[in-house]
Write a protein that holds these residues in place. Sequence first.
Motif, mmCIF file in Angstrom:
data_model
loop_
_atom_site.group_PDB
_atom_site.id
_atom_site.type_symbol
_atom_site.label_atom_id
_atom_site.label_comp_id
_atom_site.label_asym_id
_atom_site.label_seq_id
_atom_site.Cartn_x
_atom_site.Cartn_y
_atom_site.Cartn_z
ATOM 1 N N PHE A 183 -5.928 -4.100 1.810
ATOM 2 C CA PHE A 183 -6.481 -3.624 1.016
ATOM 3 C C PHE A 183 -7.591 -2.991 -0.743
ATOM 4 N N VAL A 184 -8.846 -4.113 -0.247
ATOM 5 C CA VAL A 184 -9.778 -3.654 -0.115
ATOM 6 C C VAL A 184 -9.999 -2.129 -0.620
ATOM 7 N N ARG A 185 -10.209 -1.930 0.209
ATOM 8 C CA ARG A 185 -10.083 -0.170 1.265
ATOM 9 C C ARG A 185 -9.926 0.732 0.910
ATOM 10 N N ALA A 186 -8.256 0.440 0.617
ATOM 11 C CA ALA A 186 -7.237 1.297 -0.076
ATOM 12 C C ALA A 186 -7.473 1.242 -1.880
ATOM 13 N N ALA A 187 -8.119 0.188 -2.115
ATOM 14 C CA ALA A 187 -8.371 0.426 -2.954
ATOM 15 C C ALA A 187 -9.549 1.335 -3.953
ATOM 16 N N ALA A 188 -10.278 1.641 -2.580
ATOM 17 C CA ALA A 188 -11.522 2.380 -2.774
ATOM 18 C C ALA A 188 -11.238 3.859 -3.757
ATOM 19 N N SER A 189 -10.387 4.444 -2.983
ATOM 20 C CA SER A 189 -9.501 5.690 -2.903
ATOM 21 C C SER A 189 -8.394 5.490 -3.754
ATOM 22 N N ASN A 190 -7.790 5.309 -4.322
ATOM 23 C CA ASN A 190 -5.933 4.944 -5.250
ATOM 24 C C ASN A 190 -6.714 4.603 -6.380
ATOM 25 N N PRO A 191 -7.114 5.601 -7.296
ATOM 26 C CA PRO A 191 -7.649 4.606 -8.663
ATOM 27 C C PRO A 191 -6.509 3.482 -9.488
ATOM 28 N N VAL A 192 -5.783 3.540 -9.149
ATOM 29 C CA VAL A 192 -3.928 2.270 -9.488
ATOM 30 C C VAL A 192 -4.636 1.168 -9.017
ATOM 31 N N LEU A 193 -5.032 1.098 -7.839
ATOM 32 C CA LEU A 193 -5.191 -0.372 -7.211
ATOM 33 C C LEU A 193 -6.203 -1.173 -8.382
ATOM 34 N N ARG A 194 -5.439 -2.417 -8.601
ATOM 35 C CA ARG A 194 -6.430 -3.399 -9.101
ATOM 36 C C ARG A 194 -6.266 -4.910 -8.455
ATOM 37 N N MET A 195 -7.453 -5.356 -8.780
ATOM 38 C CA MET A 195 -8.365 -6.502 -7.991
ATOM 39 C C MET A 195 -7.568 -8.235 -8.943
ATOM 40 N N LYS A 196 -6.641 -8.374 -8.454
ATOM 41 C CA LYS A 196 -6.266 -9.792 -8.955
ATOM 42 C C LYS A 196 -6.308 -11.380 -8.288
ATOM 43 N N ASP A 197 -6.284 -11.047 -7.149
ATOM 44 C CA ASP A 197 -5.720 -12.435 -6.297
ATOM 45 C C ASP A 197 -7.092 -12.356 -6.614
ATOM 46 N N ASN A 198 -7.745 -13.998 -7.109
ATOM 47 C CA ASN A 198 -8.993 -14.611 -6.629
ATOM 48 C C ASN A 198 -9.558 -14.492 -5.159
ATOM 49 N N LEU A 199 -8.664 -14.520 -4.140
ATOM 50 C CA LEU A 199 -9.092 -14.711 -2.803
ATOM 51 C C LEU A 199 -9.916 -13.556 -3.014
ATOM 52 N N ILE A 200 -9.565 -12.112 -3.034
ATOM 53 C CA ILE A 200 -10.785 -10.823 -2.869
ATOM 54 C C ILE A 200 -11.684 -11.459 -2.810
ATOM 55 N N LEU A 238 0.862 -1.040 0.303
ATOM 56 C CA LEU A 238 0.040 0.412 0.040
ATOM 57 C C LEU A 238 0.805 1.142 0.103
ATOM 58 N N PRO A 239 2.111 1.213 0.867
ATOM 59 C CA PRO A 239 2.525 2.531 0.869
ATOM 60 C C PRO A 239 3.687 2.462 -0.594
ATOM 61 N N LEU A 240 3.511 1.279 -1.330
ATOM 62 C CA LEU A 240 3.990 1.597 -2.927
ATOM 63 C C LEU A 240 2.794 2.278 -3.715
ATOM 64 N N ALA A 241 2.027 1.332 -3.512
ATOM 65 C CA ALA A 241 1.099 2.193 -4.449
ATOM 66 C C ALA A 241 0.900 3.639 -4.263
ATOM 67 N N GLU A 242 0.966 4.699 -3.203
ATOM 68 C CA GLU A 242 1.210 5.752 -3.391
ATOM 69 C C GLU A 242 2.141 5.976 -3.821
ATOM 70 N N ILE A 243 2.941 5.649 -3.853
ATOM 71 C CA ILE A 243 4.258 6.368 -4.885
ATOM 72 C C ILE A 243 3.854 5.846 -6.878
ATOM 73 N N LEU A 244 2.801 5.211 -6.560
ATOM 74 C CA LEU A 244 2.312 4.639 -7.955
ATOM 75 C C LEU A 244 1.086 5.389 -8.801
ATOM 76 N N ARG A 245 0.844 6.118 -7.106
ATOM 77 C CA ARG A 245 -1.047 6.661 -7.951
ATOM 78 C C ARG A 245 -0.570 7.628 -8.923
ATOM 79 N N GLU A 246 0.841 8.233 -9.312
ATOM 80 C CA GLU A 246 0.532 9.026 -10.545
ATOM 81 C C GLU A 246 1.614 8.654 -11.502
ATOM 82 N N LYS A 247 2.518 7.633 -11.438
ATOM 83 C CA LYS A 247 3.045 7.072 -12.094
ATOM 84 C C LYS A 247 2.433 5.936 -12.917
#
Length: 510
Positions: A381-398, A339-348
């Motif tokens: 992860f699911v909660r963070a994805a609600a506010s970070n548009p670059v986070l994508r769901m992939k793992d089936n267990l989500i 999730l910290p990496l997701a914040e760095i990648l938000r604009e990348k």
Amino acid sequence: MGNASPESFIQFMATPGSDPKEQLKGIVPHIYDLACIELGIFKLSNKETSDLSPGESVFVNPDLMLVPVSWKHLPDSMTGYGNKPPQKPEPGEGYVLIWRDPVTCNLMCRDATDDDLLALKLVVEEIDFKTAARQGKTSRGKLLAVFHHAVNEGILINPKSLIRRNPELFTDTPGFESYMVSDSFTLQWHITQACDLHCRHCYDRSSRGAMPFSRAVEILDDFFDFALAAHVRGHITFTGGNPLLYPDFENLYYEASQRGFSLAILGNPTQKESIKRLQKIQPLTHYQISLEGLEEYNDYIRGKGHFKKSLDFLDLLREQDVYSMVMLTLNRDNMNQVLPLAEILREKTDSFTFNRLAMVGEGAALTLPAPEDYRRFLHKFVRAAASNPVLRMKDNLINIVKQDTGQDLFGGCTGFGCGAAFNFVALLPDGEVHACRKFPSYIGSINENSLNEIYTSARAKQYRDGSTACKGCSLSPVCRGCQAVAYGMGLNVFTDRDPFCFYDNRPSGA
């Protein structure tokens, strides 16, 4: 006007004793053609609808009418049929298409294009794409695009995709019909083992020799035939190793584009000129690179300087208008860095997601998190994805988290849960075909059998059906866990469920 016809209409409108066509040309020169079109629409609207359901082979829509005309743009001037701004009718020989849409049953009417007529010719005269491309001095890819457009319009009716799930697996899971059939198929082609990195979790560092360029082109033809026969669109994801290190990569990329495949790369950062050349041949659907956490940990796994180089490369992809994806291989040591990496990648980047580590090859030296810790992480992860548009769901267990929290489910790893040997296969440099690249899952050799023979084999079906422990589970169509993770933890992928599964409503005894 019991015997309605354009001629009878014009005779009715004209002055007795005169030439009706010539007389009316001076008033409305295109009225005869307009009457022909209107009559066609009238006839079709009063005709009983034909059987427009797909058959075993492609066929022309039986409700299609081809009206010869001497004027262009007439349908665009008719209320309810123009699909673009009204245009003034112009002299010009051609045809107007009138047909019933096979999905909506609405009547459609427009000028026929050269591509429409070509698509009809291919089917009516049963001309194969290779012959048509040679005769027309064009590519199979362009012909395929013409064909698919005619299918999308409902002018041609194509059989349903043969890439479909075994219905016996989902007898207790109604409402998942959209996850039963795929209209595309991906060949994940590990074209070379050569790599400019040496990652600590690499699944395979064996020395598999790359196939000659001429043989690789033959495989493209085999895949073209497979996709056509299965009635799906073919997609190739080139990877490795680093696919760009294959000696004839750009030539192979060109040949793949000529056969109409959509193309992507899973690789390492590369030079701007390489991307520009590929984009000129055919724009990539996406380019995926990997990051394994924040800078220090990532460079520990992938090599010093890799993190900064990757961020610069993501900027380059955005500059070149290439959709970028970042993948992380999750293990115990980097889970809290996602999730910290997701914040760095938000604009990348355009997309950032993860796969769990498969403890295979050099990855066996790393460790997965405790299942309970991973469960808590998925909720975060699911909660963070609600506010970070670059986070994508992939793992089936989500999907378990989504089910538990009342959210809409998603398609899982490949859009259909575990897609191993279903809507993708992995082709290795030496011709081995595996259900999934992340663990040994051999289903055949492209040097011994066609892709169709491999895909329809009993071994491929076994991987495609997955674990019997998931049979009857309500989430099975969009889940069934990860076979690679189960394998890496010493389990039987055909009988054991994913050891990280925490779904409380799974079948009894599973």
